[in-house]
Scaffold this motif. Structure first.
Motif, PDB file in Angstrom:
ATOM      1  N   ALA A 101      20.626  12.564 -17.501  1.00 40.07           N
ATOM      2  CA  ALA A 101      21.988  12.143 -17.156  1.00 40.07           C
ATOM      3  C   ALA A 101      22.028  10.666 -16.787  1.00 40.07           C
ATOM      4  CB  ALA A 101      22.533  12.995 -16.009  1.00 40.07           C
ATOM      5  N   LEU A 102      21.071  10.221 -16.017  1.00 45.12           N
ATOM      6  CA  LEU A 102      21.020   8.818 -15.610  1.00 45.12           C
ATOM      7  C   LEU A 102      20.777   7.912 -16.814  1.00 45.12           C
ATOM      8  CD1 LEU A 102      21.062   6.697 -13.388  1.00 45.12           C
ATOM      9  CD2 LEU A 102      18.644   7.178 -12.980  1.00 45.12           C
ATOM     10  N   ARG A 103      19.866   8.316 -17.680  1.00 37.94           N
ATOM     11  CA  ARG A 103      19.577   7.531 -18.887  1.00 37.94           C
ATOM     12  C   ARG A 103      20.825   7.385 -19.752  1.00 37.94           C
ATOM     13  NH1 ARG A 103      15.731  10.519 -20.910  1.00 37.94           N
ATOM     14  NH2 ARG A 103      14.063   9.446 -19.825  1.00 37.94           N
ATOM     15  N   GLU A 104      21.546   8.489 -19.958  1.00 36.66           N
ATOM     16  CA  GLU A 104      22.757   8.448 -20.784  1.00 36.66           C
ATOM     17  C   GLU A 104      23.847   7.612 -20.130  1.00 36.66           C
ATOM     18  OE1 GLU A 104      23.886  12.425 -21.874  1.00 36.66           O
ATOM     19  OE2 GLU A 104      21.957  12.785 -22.856  1.00 36.66           O
ATOM     20  N   TYR A 105      23.986   7.729 -18.817  1.00 37.27           N
ATOM     21  CA  TYR A 105      24.986   6.931 -18.104  1.00 37.27           C
ATOM     22  C   TYR A 105      24.688   5.440 -18.258  1.00 37.27           C
ATOM     23  CZ  TYR A 105      27.598   4.691 -14.415  1.00 37.27           C
ATOM     24  OH  TYR A 105      28.419   3.845 -13.725  1.00 37.27           O
ATOM     25  N   LEU A 106      23.432   5.057 -18.083  1.00 40.78           N
ATOM     26  CA  LEU A 106      23.074   3.648 -18.194  1.00 40.78           C
ATOM     27  C   LEU A 106      23.248   3.127 -19.615  1.00 40.78           C
ATOM     28  CD1 LEU A 106      19.947   3.591 -15.865  1.00 40.78           C
ATOM     29  CD2 LEU A 106      22.211   2.625 -15.398  1.00 40.78           C
ATOM     30  N   ARG A 107      22.951   3.962 -20.605  1.00 42.38           N
ATOM     31  CA  ARG A 107      23.144   3.560 -22.003  1.00 42.38           C
ATOM     32  C   ARG A 107      24.631   3.326 -22.282  1.00 42.38           C
ATOM     33  NH1 ARG A 107      21.044   7.873 -25.774  1.00 42.38           N
ATOM     34  NH2 ARG A 107      20.094   8.035 -23.867  1.00 42.38           N
ATOM     35  N   GLU A 108      25.484   4.235 -21.828  1.00 46.33           N
ATOM     36  CA  GLU A 108      26.925   4.076 -22.018  1.00 46.33           C
ATOM     37  C   GLU A 108      27.457   2.878 -21.246  1.00 46.33           C
ATOM     38  OE1 GLU A 108      28.995   7.717 -21.170  1.00 46.33           O
ATOM     39  OE2 GLU A 108      27.724   8.852 -22.549  1.00 46.33           O
ATOM     40  N   ALA A 109      26.963   2.673 -20.033  1.00 47.77           N
ATOM     41  CA  ALA A 109      27.419   1.558 -19.209  1.00 47.77           C
ATOM     42  C   ALA A 109      27.100   0.223 -19.871  1.00 47.77           C
ATOM     43  CB  ALA A 109      26.786   1.632 -17.826  1.00 47.77           C
ATOM     44  N   ALA A 110      25.988   0.152 -20.582  1.00 47.11           N
ATOM     45  CA  ALA A 110      25.598  -1.093 -21.246  1.00 47.11           C
ATOM     46  C   ALA A 110      26.564  -1.468 -22.359  1.00 47.11           C
ATOM     47  CB  ALA A 110      24.182  -0.971 -21.801  1.00 47.11           C
ATOM     48  N   HIS A 111      27.347  -0.505 -22.842  1.00 44.08           N
ATOM     49  CA  HIS A 111      28.310  -0.765 -23.915  1.00 44.08           C
ATOM     50  C   HIS A 111      29.745  -0.840 -23.403  1.00 44.08           C
ATOM     51  CE1 HIS A 111      25.138  -0.400 -26.832  1.00 44.08           C
ATOM     52  NE2 HIS A 111      24.780   0.743 -26.300  1.00 44.08           N
ATOM     53  N   ASP A 112      29.917  -0.842 -22.104  1.00 44.20           N
ATOM     54  CA  ASP A 112      31.242  -0.963 -21.494  1.00 44.20           C
ATOM     55  C   ASP A 112      31.526  -2.447 -21.280  1.00 44.20           C
ATOM     56  OD1 ASP A 112      32.988  -1.362 -19.050  1.00 44.20           O
ATOM     57  OD2 ASP A 112      33.250   0.791 -19.353  1.00 44.20           O
ATOM     58  N   ASP A 113      32.534  -2.962 -21.984  1.00 46.76           N
ATOM     59  CA  ASP A 113      32.810  -4.398 -21.946  1.00 46.76           C
ATOM     60  C   ASP A 113      33.099  -4.911 -20.539  1.00 46.76           C
ATOM     61  OD1 ASP A 113      32.386  -4.658 -24.662  1.00 46.76           O
ATOM     62  OD2 ASP A 113      34.513  -4.429 -25.171  1.00 46.76           O
ATOM     63  N   ALA A 114      33.886  -4.182 -19.774  1.00 50.91           N
ATOM     64  CA  ALA A 114      34.225  -4.631 -18.425  1.00 50.91           C
ATOM     65  C   ALA A 114      32.976  -4.678 -17.551  1.00 50.91           C
ATOM     66  CB  ALA A 114      35.283  -3.716 -17.805  1.00 50.91           C
TER      67      ALA A 114
END
Length: 100
Positions: free
Chosen positions: A38-51
């Motif tokens: 869950a943490l890995r997926e959250y960090l991967r998604e966060a890296a693609h969040d422009d804001a």
């Protein structure tokens, strides 16, 4: 996954941990595997969040995080681009101050 591991301890709401435990039971994994995934997926998604990327860049420009931390958050290529931009911004600032 890397063999280098760091032990962490944190508090989380009971309901959240109960859900992680239930999912671990369904998957035949343990709680740690579920939480790491869950943490890995959250960090991967966060890296693609422009804001969020803009916030990370601002923290780097303000020297709140080091380059290695930046690279871990946004990847090597994006970090290199942000480092170049930071240097350009610093040089422009120095030029402006020198001209004043």
């Amino acid at each position: 996954m890397s063999s280098d591991k760091k032990r962490v301890q944190f508090r989380a709401p009971n309901r959240l941990i109960d859900r992680a435990d239930a999912l671990a039971d369904v998957l035949g994994d343990d709680r740690t595997d579920v939480l790491v995934t869950a943490l890995r997926e959250y960090l991967r998604e966060a890296a693609h969040d422009d804001a969020l990327t803009q916030e990370i860049a601002a923290a780097y420009y303000d020297d709140e995080i080091a380059f290695e931390q930046l690279k871990a958050l946004v990847g090597a290529e994006e970090a290199a681009n942000l480092r170049v931009l930071k240097r350009q911004l610093n040089e422009d600032f120095i030029d402006e101050v020198g001209d004043a």
